[in-house]
Motif scaffolding. Structure first.
Motif, PDB file in Angstrom:
ATOM      1  N   SER A 167      -0.169   2.225   3.431  1.00  0.00           N
ATOM      2  CA  SER A 167       0.412   3.622   4.690  1.00  0.00           C
ATOM      3  C   SER A 167       0.828   4.099   3.803  1.00  0.00           C
ATOM      4  CB  SER A 167       0.601   2.406   5.583  1.00  0.00           C
ATOM      5  OG  SER A 167       0.403   0.934   6.420  1.00  0.00           O
ATOM      6  N   PHE A 168       1.514   5.520   4.559  1.00  0.00           N
ATOM      7  CA  PHE A 168       1.463   6.938   4.131  1.00  0.00           C
ATOM      8  C   PHE A 168       2.577   7.158   5.301  1.00  0.00           C
ATOM      9  CE2 PHE A 168       0.439   6.590  -0.016  1.00  0.00           C
ATOM     10  CZ  PHE A 168      -0.818   5.564  -0.001  1.00  0.00           C
ATOM     11  N   CYS A 169       3.349   7.487   4.594  1.00  0.00           N
ATOM     12  CA  CYS A 169       4.261   8.548   6.248  1.00  0.00           C
ATOM     13  C   CYS A 169       3.325  10.196   6.399  1.00  0.00           C
ATOM     14  CB  CYS A 169       5.386   8.903   5.209  1.00  0.00           C
ATOM     15  SG  CYS A 169       6.735   8.272   5.475  1.00  0.00           S
ATOM     16  N   VAL A 172       3.548  13.425   3.319  1.00  0.00           N
ATOM     17  CA  VAL A 172       3.373  12.847   2.011  1.00  0.00           C
ATOM     18  C   VAL A 172       3.106  14.085   0.785  1.00  0.00           C
ATOM     19  CG1 VAL A 172       2.877  11.246  -0.084  1.00  0.00           C
ATOM     20  CG2 VAL A 172       2.845  10.432   2.670  1.00  0.00           C
ATOM     21  N   SER A 189       4.786   3.929   2.154  1.00  0.00           N
ATOM     22  CA  SER A 189       5.289   3.968   2.926  1.00  0.00           C
ATOM     23  C   SER A 189       5.785   2.126   3.799  1.00  0.00           C
ATOM     24  CB  SER A 189       5.355   4.087   4.148  1.00  0.00           C
ATOM     25  OG  SER A 189       4.416   4.339   5.052  1.00  0.00           O
ATOM     26  N   SER A 190       4.260   1.043   3.288  1.00  0.00           N
ATOM     27  CA  SER A 190       4.213  -0.134   3.952  1.00  0.00           C
ATOM     28  C   SER A 190       5.189  -0.643   2.377  1.00  0.00           C
ATOM     29  CB  SER A 190       2.945  -0.653   3.398  1.00  0.00           C
ATOM     30  OG  SER A 190       2.434  -0.357   3.453  1.00  0.00           O
TER      31      SER A 190
END
Length: 315
Positions: A167-169, A172, A189-190
């Protein structure tokens, strides 16, 4: 594990080589020139090998494959960077980033394995010259290239699928001019623990394995060369390996530079410079390294230049 939020990501920001607006035209012109030289130089190698029947040997077959891979390798990163500079945008879509990373890993892996195959070819040529054409048959050469593609595709798919689970913000920023695997994993983010384990394990296999094969081949080559009585014979045998050795050291030392620089400093600048070296500079220099010290290639390029169709294209 929580469901990932990749569907919410519209894209990433590639920060590029410099934040200074005044430097962007210079960077654009420099990298456009380097890209054109890379494509034109490697295309000339492919055309020279395909047009001259004297070069239809295993060594030049692998060289033409390496040139093709170098064109593709550079084309995965530079055109997008040039487009972003021209449009004054840093955005790359999530799908585009994953696709770029997938092909970048694929062609980097192919470069790595093909250099190992070329080292084996030189080992057979120098240590078993009388059986060279029997051992390095067209069937074996084709099989080695197909195996190289198969391993590289699996290697690329493994990393790409592992990144897809992350997962990503929503926003990025990637401190690179392309979607580099290590940067992507670290910016997630994970939890990226499993990704790091797989990345380093696979990198060791793809790095140490082929490099060990190259070192083993050249240890045998050096042993055979030392047994040659005449100095001229030693020079002739070793001269066939100089170009390949130059490319090997250029490729591996710049790749190692990326990992050492990113591990040894918090700044991304040294890592970016090292990335430029092996993604842009090395593919650009390969045709020069192989042609300047190779009489056969220079002769084929001269014949290619004298062909009427080629002269019409150039003028």
């Amino acid at each position: 594990m929580e469901a990932n939020n990749n569907t919410q990501i519209s894209g990433f920001l590639l920060l590029g080589l410099s934040k200074e607006p005044k430097l962007q035209p210079f960077i654009f012109g420099l990298f456009l020139s380097m890209y054109l030289v890379t494509v034109f130089g490697n295309l000339l190698i492919i055309l020279a090998v395909s047009s001259d029947h004297h070069l239809h040997t295993p060594m030049y077959f692998f060289l033409s494959n390496l040139s093709f891979v170098d064109i593709c390798f550079t084309s995965t990163t530079i055109p997008k960077m040039l487009w972003n500079i021209q449009t004054k945008s840093k955005v790359i879509t999530y799908e585009g980033c994953i696709t770029q990373m997938c092909f970048y890993i694929l062609f980097a892996g192919l470069d790595d394995i093909l250099l190992t195959v070329m080292a084996y070819d030189r080992y057979v040529a120098i240590c078993h010259p009388l059986h060279y054409m029997v051992i390095m048959s067209s069937q074996l050469c084709g099989s080695l290239v197909l195996i190289s593609w198969f391993i590289s595709v699996l290697y690329s798919l493994l990393h790409s699928l592992m990144v897809l689970r992350l997962s990503f913000c929503p926003t990025v920023k990637i401190p690179q001019f392309f979607c580099e695997l290590n940067q992507m994993v670290q910016l997630a983010s994970s939890d990226n623990f499993l990704n790091n384990i797989v990345m380093y394990f696979a990198t060791v296999l793809m790095g140490v394995g082929p490099f060990s094969g190259i070192l083993y081949s050249y240890s045998k080559i050096v042993s055979c060369i030392c047994k040659i009585s005449s100095a001229q014979g030693k020079y002739k045998a070793f001269s066939t390996c100089v170009s390949h050795l130059s490319v090997v050291f250029l490729f591996y030392f710049t790749v190692l530079g990326v990992y050492f620089s990113s591990a040894g400093t918090h700044s991304s600048h040294p890592s970016t410079i090292a990335s430029v070296m092996y993604t842009v500079v090395t593919p650009m220099l390969n045709p020069f390294i192989y042609s300047l010290r190779n009489k056969d290639i220079k002769g084929a390029l001269k014949s290619l230049y004298l062909m009427p169709s080629i002269k019409d294209l150039l003028y």
